[in-house]
Design an enzyme around this catalytic site. Structure first.
Site, PDB file in Angstrom:
ATOM      1  N   GLU A  11      39.963 -48.827   8.177  1.00  0.00           N
ATOM      2  CA  GLU A  11      39.291 -47.625   7.702  1.00  0.00           C
ATOM      3  C   GLU A  11      37.936 -48.016   7.113  1.00  0.00           C
ATOM      4  O   GLU A  11      37.859 -48.802   6.174  1.00  0.00           O
ATOM      5  CB  GLU A  11      40.151 -46.939   6.633  1.00  0.00           C
ATOM      6  CG  GLU A  11      39.590 -45.608   6.201  1.00  0.00           C
ATOM      7  CD  GLU A  11      40.484 -44.889   5.203  1.00  0.00           C
ATOM      8  OE1 GLU A  11      41.068 -45.546   4.322  1.00  0.00           O
ATOM      9  OE2 GLU A  11      40.580 -43.655   5.304  1.00  0.00           O
ATOM     10  N   GLY A  14      44.358 -41.992  -2.330  1.00  0.00           N
ATOM     11  CA  GLY A  14      43.396 -43.087  -2.359  1.00  0.00           C
ATOM     12  C   GLY A  14      43.687 -44.052  -1.225  1.00  0.00           C
ATOM     13  O   GLY A  14      44.251 -43.660  -0.194  1.00  0.00           O
ATOM     14  N   SER A  15      43.344 -45.292  -1.433  1.00  0.00           N
ATOM     15  CA  SER A  15      43.449 -46.260  -0.341  1.00  0.00           C
ATOM     16  C   SER A  15      44.891 -46.677  -0.100  1.00  0.00           C
ATOM     17  O   SER A  15      45.736 -46.636  -1.001  1.00  0.00           O
ATOM     18  CB  SER A  15      42.628 -47.504  -0.674  1.00  0.00           C
ATOM     19  OG  SER A  15      43.259 -48.229  -1.717  1.00  0.00           O
ATOM     20  N   THR A  16      45.169 -47.077   1.134  1.00  0.00           N
ATOM     21  CA  THR A  16      46.508 -47.557   1.483  1.00  0.00           C
ATOM     22  C   THR A  16      46.853 -48.806   0.674  1.00  0.00           C
ATOM     23  O   THR A  16      47.986 -48.983   0.221  1.00  0.00           O
ATOM     24  CB  THR A  16      46.582 -47.840   2.985  1.00  0.00           C
ATOM     25  OG1 THR A  16      46.462 -46.574   3.676  1.00  0.00           O
ATOM     26  CG2 THR A  16      47.894 -48.479   3.386  1.00  0.00           C
ATOM     27  N   GLU A  17      45.846 -49.635   0.444  1.00  0.00           N
ATOM     28  CA  GLU A  17      46.041 -50.867  -0.326  1.00  0.00           C
ATOM     29  C   GLU A  17      46.609 -50.574  -1.719  1.00  0.00           C
ATOM     30  O   GLU A  17      47.624 -51.140  -2.132  1.00  0.00           O
ATOM     31  CB  GLU A  17      44.675 -51.544  -0.422  1.00  0.00           C
ATOM     32  CG  GLU A  17      44.652 -52.880  -1.090  1.00  0.00           C
ATOM     33  CD  GLU A  17      43.211 -53.311  -1.388  1.00  0.00           C
ATOM     34  OE1 GLU A  17      42.249 -52.618  -0.963  1.00  0.00           O
ATOM     35  OE2 GLU A  17      43.048 -54.337  -2.072  1.00  0.00           O
ATOM     36  N   GLY A  72      47.897 -47.697  -2.643  1.00  0.00           N
ATOM     37  CA  GLY A  72      49.133 -46.938  -2.453  1.00  0.00           C
ATOM     38  C   GLY A  72      50.345 -47.842  -2.359  1.00  0.00           C
ATOM     39  O   GLY A  72      51.403 -47.556  -2.933  1.00  0.00           O
ATOM     40  N   CYS A 131      39.592 -39.263   4.276  1.00  0.00           N
ATOM     41  CA  CYS A 131      40.738 -40.044   4.746  1.00  0.00           C
ATOM     42  C   CYS A 131      41.173 -39.626   6.137  1.00  0.00           C
ATOM     43  O   CYS A 131      41.713 -40.416   6.893  1.00  0.00           O
ATOM     44  CB  CYS A 131      41.889 -39.901   3.766  1.00  0.00           C
ATOM     45  SG  CYS A 131      42.152 -38.203   3.249  1.00  0.00           S
TER      46      CYS A 131
END
Lengths: 475, 288
Positions: free
Chosen positions: A386, A233-236, A238, A289
């Site tokens: 992104e 999923g998103s880096t945030e 993560g 991604c």
């Protein structure tokens, strides 16, 4: 001139039911959470009501997975586990058309992508990992590879079935049991996969699938009795997960965001490169991604390439995901559409030159016309963040060193593309690009035998190949 | 009321996806474990060996160039069909090897599982045996396994099905094609296996099965210039040195037989997969 004639796939094939329930300990049961309504993003109509997990459901699922691990799956010979997973692979292939149509309905991706990429690759992923179940000693990861125990897995909405396969197949092959949470906006194909798992007669509790929103994911990741967390999923999010498992000893793998550079040299076969660039950023509406969202073009061919790109992109059909001619489907949710629009307006505000495909858009549903920004500088948000949508940012370079510097100028590092006729340059570039996957004269290739995963803020751990097994083994 | 008479099967060779009789017109009687007549098997000749090699060579291009994923799926399909023929194999093993029903069942279980094990290797052997070579220079160097080619297989004499499957599956899993000489005295399960292969998705010619006198056929296989490798597992002990010498004529890779036939119920390793693979190393410069 011919009138355009759509070639719609029948939605009846999806076998859509009015309501879906979660899959816990081998049974489909009503969840204790507030039911969610999953929406067809191409029409904004409600497709089905889906029950979601409560806090105690998560606990029940983890307990069921633990029981199944202790009593059956963890001690089963690999050759027997293999045969269960082969069954799943075969059944996914058998029900491929149903799954493809359902995926396009729930996610909004064009039927030709769900049919030709998502579903066959999902089946292939199970097939490949089935064969590993009794061969783990040969994976070269260390002596006596052992399973970890119970895995908590949280997956995104961009490839709902395929991501479920990427998560489940290696976990099961390595002898772990699983509690998986599909994305809030795309729970349906994972629940059909649960049906397949039930038909394949997997012992109860080996796989549990709990729909829900982020709170269910957080509950799962934070559960004290899981041994492994896998998140895509998103880096945030993560970063939050990495933070939350700190100090717990849970093994963690993360597959997060990206801002891939697609580097085109002046000796590249431009027509071929145009196809690759278009595939790189407009495949799956750019909800990828590893999308090639930053195009780095050598200055001498920039104008020519941009012209060719505009001409090609203008021919992309945007619209009904179930139309077999559709190239770009619906944006998965209103929330995502808003996010894309916001980043696009930042690009305009920061002075990039916007070009938008003149293609017609449907009257309803979440759609976004393919967009290309030229004159992008590295400091702009559209070069750094992104977008996760059909938006391409074009930058230029003069020398290979400059291309490398610009390509690597990002906290991400999931993928990169190189377009040149010179083999030695491909390999020189590949050595220097800080990215987990490098595609040369092609883009967005996925295969269960080829490890996939990122550098730095794109996450850690690999999925696929020998290397991907490590994520689910105590070695 | 008269009892219904069963229709007896004619056992023939399996060459190029078809079931011909021996061109020699010969056959030989096959007996069960107690010495009673079971059936006549075709007694293959030197020319049948040559026909089989031609068929195997013809099939090699398509089979070796098929994707590993495709080969794995095709082989897994064979396991599915083997499972469906369980009862038939149990009966045949009971007759030809004199096994009690329970023992025969557990052998057939092993046969199916063994096939699944090798099917799973098709798309994994390259990642286990291949390598990126960290050479000391600006080059990208990698090594990958490739199939050796046409492999002559002298199948085990004693274990007519489990032994057979254990030697044939690894040969074709890696992309080779095979000319198999079945167990001389217990050839019938091999022909039934051929029927499975013929009705699966394995292309004709990938596996060719000859029945007959091993000592008569083996030298032709060993000296044939278009055979790339030889598995001596089922060779009569007195002939193995001679066969190795004949194989030297075209530098065949030879997999030697042990003193006694192995215990095929023991879980396999990758030795038989490695035996019929070449390693290809590729170099490419790096630079702008």
């Amino acid at each position: 001139m011919w009138e355009y004639a759509p070639a719609p796939e029948s939605r009846d094939i999806a076998n859509l039911k009015p309501s879906y329930r979660m899959f816990l300990d081998g049974e489909f049961v009503e969840g204790g959470g507030e039911p969610l309504k999953t929406v067809n993003p191409a029409t904004e109509e409600v497709l089905a009501e889906v029950s979601t997990a409560s806090k105690s459901d998560v606990d029940k699922a983890v307990k069921a997975a633990r029981r199944a691990y202790d009593r059956v799956w963890g001690r089963m010979p690999g050759a027997e586990r293999a045969k269960y997973i082969f069954r799943i692979a075969r059944m996914v292939a058998e029900r491929s058309r149903e799954l493809a149509v359902l995926e396009s309905l729930d996610n909004g991706k064009p039927i030709k992508e769900s049919r030709d990429v998502d579903v066959p690759t999902a089946s292939a992923h199970f097939f490949y990992h089935a064969g590993w179940a009794d061969k783990l000693d040969y994976a070269g990861l260390g002596p006596d590879p052992r399973p970890l125990g119970v895995a908590g897995q949280v997956i995104p909405w961009n490839f709902p079935l395929l991501m479920a396969a990427w998560k489940l197949a290696p976990a099961l092959a390595c002898g772990n049991t699983v509690v998986l949470k599909p994305a809030e906006t795309t729970p349906l194909t994972a629940l059909v996969l649960a049906d397949i798992i039930q038909q394949a007669d997997l012992p109860p509790g080996v796989v549990n699938i709990l729909p829900g929103a982020g709170d269910v994911g957080a509950e799962l990741v934070g559960h004290p009795d899981i041994d492994k967390v896998a998140f895509t999923g998103s880096t945030e999010v993560g970063k939050l997960i990495q933070c939350s498992v700190a100090g717990t000893g849970k093994k963690l793998t993360l597959e997060l965001g990206g801002k891939a550079a697609n580097v085109v040299f002046d000796d590249a076969p431009l027509d071929q490169a145009v196809e690759g660039i278009v595939n790189g950023i407009f495949f799956n509406q750019g909800h990828v991604c590893c999308a090639g969202s930053r195009l780095l073009v050598q200055e001498s061919v920039a104008d020519e390439l941009l012209d060719k790109l505009h001409t090609r992109i203008a021919t992309l059909r945007v619209g009904d995901p179930l139309d077999k001619n559709t190239d770009v489907g619906a944006i998965n949710s209103r929330e995502q559409l808003t996010k894309i629009a916001e980043l696009v307006s930042s690009g305009e505000a920061e002075g990039a030159e916007k070009w938008v495909s003149p293609c017609p858009l449907p009257d309803k549903g979440f759609f976004f016309a393919p967009t290309v920004f030229a004159g992008v500088s590295q400091a702009m948000r559209i070069a750094r963040e992104e977008i996760f949508g059909p938006v391409l940012s074009v930058l230029t370079f003069r020398t290979p060193d400059e291309a490398v510097a610009k390509a690597n100028n990002t906290p991400y590092g999931l993928s990169a593309g190189i377009w040149t006729d010179k083999g030695s340059r491909i390999l020189w570039m590949a050595d220097r690009l800080r990215a987990g996957v490098v595609w040369a004269n092609t883009f967005n290739r996925f295969d269960p035998t080829a490890p996939f995963g990122g550098y730095q803020e794109s996450g850690f751990g690999r999925e696929g190949g020998r290397q991907g097994l490590e994520a689910y083994l105590d070695v | 009321m008269s009892e219904r008479l069963t229709v007896a099967k004619t056992y023939k060779l399996y060459v190029g996806g078809a079931f011909p009789r021996s061109e020699s017109g010969r056959s030989y009687p096959v007996q069960d474990a107690k010495g009673a007549f079971l059936a006549n098997a075709a007694q293959a000749s030197r020319k049948d060996v040559r026909d089989a090699v031609v068929a195997a060579r013809k099939a090699l291009g398509g089979w070796s160039r098929a994707t590993a994923y495709n080969r794995g799926q095709v082989l897994y399909r064979v396991a599915e069909l083997l499972e469906g023929r369980r009862e038939q194999f149990v009966a045949e093993l009971g007759a030809s090897e004199g096994l009690a029903a329970k023992r025969a069942q557990s052998i057939v279980d092993l046969v199916v599982d063994r096939w699944v094990w090798y099917a799973g290797w098709a798309d994994k052997i390259a990642t286990v045996l291949g390598a990126a070579n960290p050479v000391a220079g600006p080059y990208f160097s990698f090594s990958v396994p490739e199939p050796t080619g046409v492999v002559g297989v002298l199948a085990p004499q004693s274990s007519s099905l489990l032994g057979l499957v254990s030697v044939v599956a690894p040969v074709i899993a890696t992309g080779n094609t095979a000319v198999v000489v079945a167990s001389q005295d217990r050839p019938l399960p091999a022909i039934t296996l051929s029927e499975v292969l013929a009705t699966s998705d394995v292309p004709g010619g990938v596996v060719n099965v000859l029945t007959g006198r091993t000592a008569e056929l083996a030298p032709w296989l060993a000296s044939h210039a278009d055979v790339n490798a030889l598995d001596l597992t089922g060779a009569p002990e007195a002939t193995t040195t001679e066969l190795e010498r004949a194989a030297a004529g075209t530098v065949k890779r030879v997999l030697r037989a042990g003193a006694a036939e192995p215990d095929w119920t023991v879980a396999p390793d990758v030795k038989r997969l490695r035996a019929f693979l070449e390693t290809k190393t590729v170099w490419h410069p790096k630079g702008t």
